[in-house]
Enzyme design. Structure first.
Site, PDB file in Angstrom:
ATOM      1  N   ASN A 152      43.825  41.667  36.662  1.00 25.52           N
ATOM      2  CA  ASN A 152      43.556  40.252  36.353  1.00 25.52           C
ATOM      3  C   ASN A 152      43.129  40.012  34.901  1.00 25.52           C
ATOM      4  O   ASN A 152      43.598  39.070  34.275  1.00 25.52           O
ATOM      5  CB  ASN A 152      42.564  39.634  37.348  1.00 25.52           C
ATOM      6  CG  ASN A 152      41.331  40.454  37.560  1.00 25.52           C
ATOM      7  OD1 ASN A 152      41.329  41.670  37.372  1.00 25.52           O
ATOM      8  ND2 ASN A 152      40.253  39.813  37.952  1.00 25.52           N
ATOM      9  N   LYS A 175      42.663  54.586  33.425  1.00 26.23           N
ATOM     10  CA  LYS A 175      43.806  54.390  34.333  1.00 26.23           C
ATOM     11  C   LYS A 175      43.916  52.892  34.563  1.00 26.23           C
ATOM     12  O   LYS A 175      43.225  52.317  35.412  1.00 26.23           O
ATOM     13  CB  LYS A 175      43.549  55.120  35.649  1.00 26.23           C
ATOM     14  CG  LYS A 175      44.762  55.629  36.379  1.00 26.23           C
ATOM     15  CD  LYS A 175      45.789  54.591  36.732  1.00 26.23           C
ATOM     16  CE  LYS A 175      45.490  53.825  37.986  1.00 26.23           C
ATOM     17  NZ  LYS A 175      46.420  52.708  38.230  1.00 26.23           N
ATOM     18  N   GLY A 228      37.974  46.515  40.857  1.00 26.30           N
ATOM     19  CA  GLY A 228      39.154  46.281  41.690  1.00 26.30           C
ATOM     20  C   GLY A 228      38.745  45.728  43.035  1.00 26.30           C
ATOM     21  O   GLY A 228      37.657  45.158  43.178  1.00 26.30           O
ATOM     22  N   GLY A 229      39.607  45.939  44.010  1.00 29.70           N
ATOM     23  CA  GLY A 229      39.348  45.406  45.344  1.00 29.70           C
ATOM     24  C   GLY A 229      38.302  46.229  46.084  1.00 29.70           C
ATOM     25  O   GLY A 229      38.068  47.398  45.758  1.00 29.70           O
ATOM     26  N   GLU A 250      32.704  47.375  40.416  1.00 29.35           N
ATOM     27  CA  GLU A 250      32.669  45.920  40.285  1.00 29.35           C
ATOM     28  C   GLU A 250      33.785  45.409  41.179  1.00 29.35           C
ATOM     29  O   GLU A 250      34.959  45.570  40.857  1.00 29.35           O
ATOM     30  CB  GLU A 250      32.865  45.537  38.807  1.00 29.35           C
ATOM     31  CG  GLU A 250      32.383  44.156  38.488  1.00 29.35           C
ATOM     32  CD  GLU A 250      33.461  43.124  38.680  1.00 29.35           C
ATOM     33  OE1 GLU A 250      33.559  42.588  39.812  1.00 29.35           O
ATOM     34  OE2 GLU A 250      34.196  42.861  37.728  1.00 29.35           O
ATOM     35  N   LEU A 251      33.396  44.853  42.339  1.00 27.67           N
ATOM     36  CA  LEU A 251      34.384  44.542  43.372  1.00 27.67           C
ATOM     37  C   LEU A 251      34.542  43.036  43.548  1.00 27.67           C
ATOM     38  O   LEU A 251      34.271  42.271  42.636  1.00 27.67           O
ATOM     39  CB  LEU A 251      33.980  45.242  44.671  1.00 27.67           C
ATOM     40  CG  LEU A 251      33.677  46.743  44.495  1.00 27.67           C
ATOM     41  CD1 LEU A 251      33.183  47.353  45.785  1.00 27.67           C
ATOM     42  CD2 LEU A 251      34.885  47.493  43.966  1.00 27.67           C
ATOM     43  N   CYS A 284      37.250  37.683  39.931  1.00 32.10           N
ATOM     44  CA  CYS A 284      36.286  38.179  40.905  1.00 32.10           C
ATOM     45  C   CYS A 284      35.162  37.177  41.123  1.00 32.10           C
ATOM     46  O   CYS A 284      34.541  37.154  42.169  1.00 32.10           O
ATOM     47  CB  CYS A 284      35.740  39.531  40.458  1.00 32.10           C
ATOM     48  SG  CYS A 284      35.137  39.526  38.780  1.00 32.10           S
ATOM     49  N   GLU A 385      38.106  37.666  50.737  1.00 32.22           N
ATOM     50  CA  GLU A 385      38.547  37.311  49.385  1.00 32.22           C
ATOM     51  C   GLU A 385      40.060  37.070  49.373  1.00 32.22           C
ATOM     52  O   GLU A 385      40.829  37.950  49.759  1.00 32.22           O
ATOM     53  CB  GLU A 385      38.209  38.427  48.400  1.00 32.22           C
ATOM     54  CG  GLU A 385      38.549  38.034  46.970  1.00 32.22           C
ATOM     55  CD  GLU A 385      38.129  39.090  45.959  1.00 32.22           C
ATOM     56  OE1 GLU A 385      37.420  38.739  45.007  1.00 32.22           O
ATOM     57  OE2 GLU A 385      38.504  40.262  46.120  1.00 32.22           O
TER      58      GLU A 385
HETATM   59  O1  TXE Z   1      43.549  46.227  43.734  1.00 36.63           O
HETATM   60  P1  TXE Z   1      43.131  47.743  43.689  1.00 36.63           P
HETATM   61  P2  TXE Z   1      44.905  45.533  44.166  1.00 36.63           P
HETATM   62  C1  TXE Z   1      40.909  42.355  44.849  1.00 36.63           C
HETATM   63  C2  TXE Z   1      41.689  41.129  45.245  1.00 36.63           C
HETATM   64  C3  TXE Z   1      43.056  41.667  45.477  1.00 36.63           C
HETATM   65  C4  TXE Z   1      42.748  43.004  46.082  1.00 36.63           C
HETATM   66  C5  TXE Z   1      43.858  44.026  46.013  1.00 36.63           C
HETATM   67  O2  TXE Z   1      41.164  40.587  46.434  1.00 36.63           O
HETATM   68  O3  TXE Z   1      43.808  40.864  46.348  1.00 36.63           O
HETATM   69  O4  TXE Z   1      41.628  43.462  45.371  1.00 36.63           O
HETATM   70  O5  TXE Z   1      44.335  44.137  44.678  1.00 36.63           O
HETATM   71  C6  TXE Z   1      43.604  51.624  41.294  1.00 36.63           C
HETATM   72  N1  TXE Z   1      41.958  55.818  43.794  1.00 36.63           N
HETATM   73  N2  TXE Z   1      40.767  42.512  43.424  1.00 36.63           N
HETATM   74  O6  TXE Z   1      45.546  46.234  45.316  1.00 36.63           O
HETATM   75  O7  TXE Z   1      43.947  48.585  44.608  1.00 36.63           O
HETATM   76  C7  TXE Z   1      44.803  50.761  40.984  1.00 36.63           C
HETATM   77  O8  TXE Z   1      45.876  51.556  40.520  1.00 36.63           O
HETATM   78  C8  TXE Z   1      41.686  55.394  42.551  1.00 36.63           C
HETATM   79  C9  TXE Z   1      39.485  42.153  42.874  1.00 36.63           C
HETATM   80  O9  TXE Z   1      45.727  45.356  42.973  1.00 36.63           O
HETATM   81  O10 TXE Z   1      41.671  47.743  43.889  1.00 36.63           O
HETATM   82  C10 TXE Z   1      44.221  49.829  39.935  1.00 36.63           C
HETATM   83  O11 TXE Z   1      44.197  50.477  38.674  1.00 36.63           O
HETATM   84  N3  TXE Z   1      42.211  54.266  42.025  1.00 36.63           N
HETATM   85  C11 TXE Z   1      39.328  42.548  41.485  1.00 36.63           C
HETATM   86  C12 TXE Z   1      42.785  49.615  40.434  1.00 36.63           C
HETATM   87  O12 TXE Z   1      42.538  50.685  41.340  1.00 36.63           O
HETATM   88  C13 TXE Z   1      43.015  53.518  42.807  1.00 36.63           C
HETATM   89  C14 TXE Z   1      40.472  42.703  40.610  1.00 36.63           C
HETATM   90  C15 TXE Z   1      42.556  48.288  41.153  1.00 36.63           C
HETATM   91  O13 TXE Z   1      43.505  48.153  42.185  1.00 36.63           O
HETATM   92  C16 TXE Z   1      43.328  53.905  44.121  1.00 36.63           C
HETATM   93  C17 TXE Z   1      41.695  43.058  41.301  1.00 36.63           C
HETATM   94  C18 TXE Z   1      42.757  55.114  44.615  1.00 36.63           C
HETATM   95  N4  TXE Z   1      42.985  55.548  45.856  1.00 36.63           N
HETATM   96  C19 TXE Z   1      41.800  42.937  42.659  1.00 36.63           C
HETATM   97  N5  TXE Z   1      44.136  52.954  44.646  1.00 36.63           N
HETATM   98  C20 TXE Z   1      38.066  42.202  40.753  1.00 36.63           C
HETATM   99  N6  TXE Z   1      36.924  42.731  41.206  1.00 36.63           N
HETATM  100  O14 TXE Z   1      38.096  41.491  39.774  1.00 36.63           O
HETATM  101  C21 TXE Z   1      44.334  52.020  43.700  1.00 36.63           C
HETATM  102  N7  TXE Z   1      43.665  52.349  42.573  1.00 36.63           N
END
Ligand code: TXE
Length: 492
Positions: A152, A175, A228-229, A250-251, A284, A385
């Site tokens: 994002n 990454k 991330g998520g 930071e989720l 987020c 979310e």
């Molecule tokens: O996020 P992911 P996604 C939330 C939002 C969204 C949901 C899914 O609700 O719909 O998360 O989004 C890496 N080990 N947010 O699937 O998977 C991945 O490659 C280590 C909130 O895109 O959390 C990427 O670099 N790393 C949020 C990062 O994690 C792994 C912002 C985030 O991806 C991994 C985005 C693993 N096993 C989404 N799997 C916020 N807090 O602002 C994936 N990744």
């Protein structure tokens, strides 16, 4: 077709796998660039470079003052390249150019703030209760920090980690999200020009379950800093625990934006809009639950709906555009599924609720700004979310009711309060279980303001002076000043 390459140990790394991940432009739906599908060998090389740079050589022996100067130089280069970096972000994530340029132009302040802080971290001489001992503390870097970032706001969320961890003397392997790696790769190329030694900052692009997981589990990694998520965050936390690594997470959030009947409603309506429709809700801190006091519920619901209906959807590069597309195809699918869930749950759709029927937007991944009224806090649309332009409006009776509803979620990232009463502003700010509370404003962040989640919104804080300690560990040194060693069988 533009192709971007990883940077490891100060050099671009040839794409060892020979496989590329396509990066699609969310507005055109077409592939505009490619990034390498990194391998575990790439991850290994990046960690080795970061580990070596942190263990010996110029970075390991550099004074914090010089580290600070490098961060200042980096800040100047970001300023110079801001337009280019922001354009890359927009191509990758489809967010408004105005928003991304604003973010990139603000990044230098983070590097200057933490660059200035680098040589102000002091250990202490302890007022020891043992007069024949001289005891002092040192704050030392953790080592290799893996930064895993989402799609994002790629550079902003990376900076929230990188500025502090470098000021503290660590090294980094980044990454970025497989959906939005281009701006990170272009940005990391600046470190060499700024004068950072090779290996201090490295990148490995690729899929999360492959590269993210390999980096998280690597024995030479001291900390994983993740945004991330929440599902992925929990998987990262578990994997990191196996190696007893430090973690910051930071989720997500389901942040309440609360409007009382004594608020300035013109401001509050704008605050509600900015909370959920800015960045198409992909933030987020999105104020995705609008809590409105029942006495003004109808009026506010109507005014927010009328305002949102005027939002200009369009090309994120155009200045007139106010709402751009959703960043990824799967994310748009998720948003549409949640809209269906809300309808099934009986929420009233006051606005939007579908893909816009406009030929000029047909190639992009758009969802109409969507508002649901008559939402109860138990509904999934109020608890989970969505991460899209979908607002749930929930009525409340009084302060106690607002606090109960606001805190009734697994998340606790942010909250907004709209009121004319100073007493109420303090009472509510104290009662809300959230890491950030805004009063009569929403969506403000700063390099000097600690940011992070309560409850399942995360662990640790980014930004602000304390954030540097998230990347330091304390050592206590005891120097014996006495002649000889007393009874060796007794604790001293
Ligand atoms: O996020 P992911 P996604 C939330 C939002 C969204 C949901 C899914 O609700 O719909 O998360 O989004 C890496 N080990 N947010 O699937 O998977 C991945 O490659 C280590 C909130 O895109 O959390 C990427 O670099 N790393 C949020 C990062 O994690 C792994 C912002 C985030 O991806 C991994 C985005 C693993 N096993 C989404 N799997 C916020 N807090 O602002 C994936 N990744």
């Amino acid at each position: 077709m533009q192709q971007f390459l990883n940077i490891v140990n100060g050099e671009t790394l040839a794409n060892g796998s020979g496989r590329w991940i396509d990066s699609e432009d969310p507005f055109t739906g077409k592939v505009w660039s490619q990034i390498p599908q990194g391998t575990t060998q790439d991850a290994e090389a990046a960690i080795a470079a970061a580990f070596d740079a942190g263990s010996s050589g110029p970075w390991a022996s550099m004074t914090p003052t010089v580290r600070g100067k490098l961060l200042h130089r980096l800040a100047d280069l970001i300023e110079r390249d801001a337009e280019k970096l922001a354009t890359l972000e927009v191509r990758d994530n489809g967010k408004l150019r105005a928003e991304m340029l604003g973010q990139v132009r603000y990044l230098p302040e983070y590097y200057r703030y933490f660059g200035g802080l680098a040589d102000k971290i002091e250990g202490g001489v302890l007022p020891s209760d043992k007069p024949d001992m001289f005891t002092y503390t040192r704050h030392e870097p953790l080592g290799v920090v893996v930064c895993i970032t989402p799609w994002n706001s790629p550079l902003l969320l990376l900076t929230w980690k990188l500025a502090a961890l470098l000021a503290a003397g660590n090294t980094a392997v980044i990454k970025p999200s497989e959906f939005t790696s281009a701006s990170t790769l272009a940005f990391v190329a600046l470190f060499k020009e700024a004068g950072f030694p090779n290996g201090v900052v490295n990148t490995v692009t690729g899929y999360g379950h492959e590269i993210g997981a390999a980096l998280t589990e690597h024995p030479k990694v001291a900390k994983v800093a993740f945004t991330g998520g929440d599902a992925t965050g929990k998987a990262v936390y578990q994997a990191a625990a196996k190696g007893m690594k430090h973690v910051s997470l930071e989720l997500g959030g389901k942040s309440p934006n609360i409007i009382f009947d004594d608020a300035n409603l013109d401001d509050a309506v704008k605050g509600a809009i900015s909370g959920i429709f800015a960045a198409s809700g992909q933030s987020c801190i999105a104020g995705s639950r609008l809590l409105v006091q029942r006495s003004i519920y109808k009026e506010v619901a109507q005014r927010v709906t009328e305002f949102a209906a005027t939002a200009q959807l369009g090309n994120p590069m155009d200045e007139a555009t106010q709402v751009g597309p959703i960043t990824t195809r799967p994310q748009r699918q998720k948003v549409l599924e949640y809209i269906a869930v809300a309808k099934d749950e009986g929420a009233t759709c006051l606005l939007g609720g579908k893909v816009p029927d406009r030929a000029d937007l047909a190639d992009g991944w758009f969802v109409e700004p969507t508002i649901f009224g008559d939402v109860t806090n138990a509904m999934r649309i109020a608890q989970e979310e969505v991460f899209g332009p979908v607002l749930s409006i929930i009525p409340f009776e009084d302060e106690e009711d607002a606090i109960r509803i606001a805190n009734d979620t697994i998340y606790g990232l942010a909250a907004g309060i709209w009121t004319g009463s100073i007493r109420r502003a303090f009472k509510m700010s104290n009662a809300l279980r959230a890491g950030t509370v805004w009063v009569n404003t929403y969506r403000a962040v700063s390099f000097m303001a600690p940011f992070g989640g309560y409850k399942q919104s995360g662990l640790g804080r980014e930004n602000g002076q304390d954030a540097i300690y998230e990347f330091l560990q304390t050592k206590c040194v005891w120097i014996n000043l006495a002649e000889g060693v007393p009874n060796p069988f007794v604790l001293r």
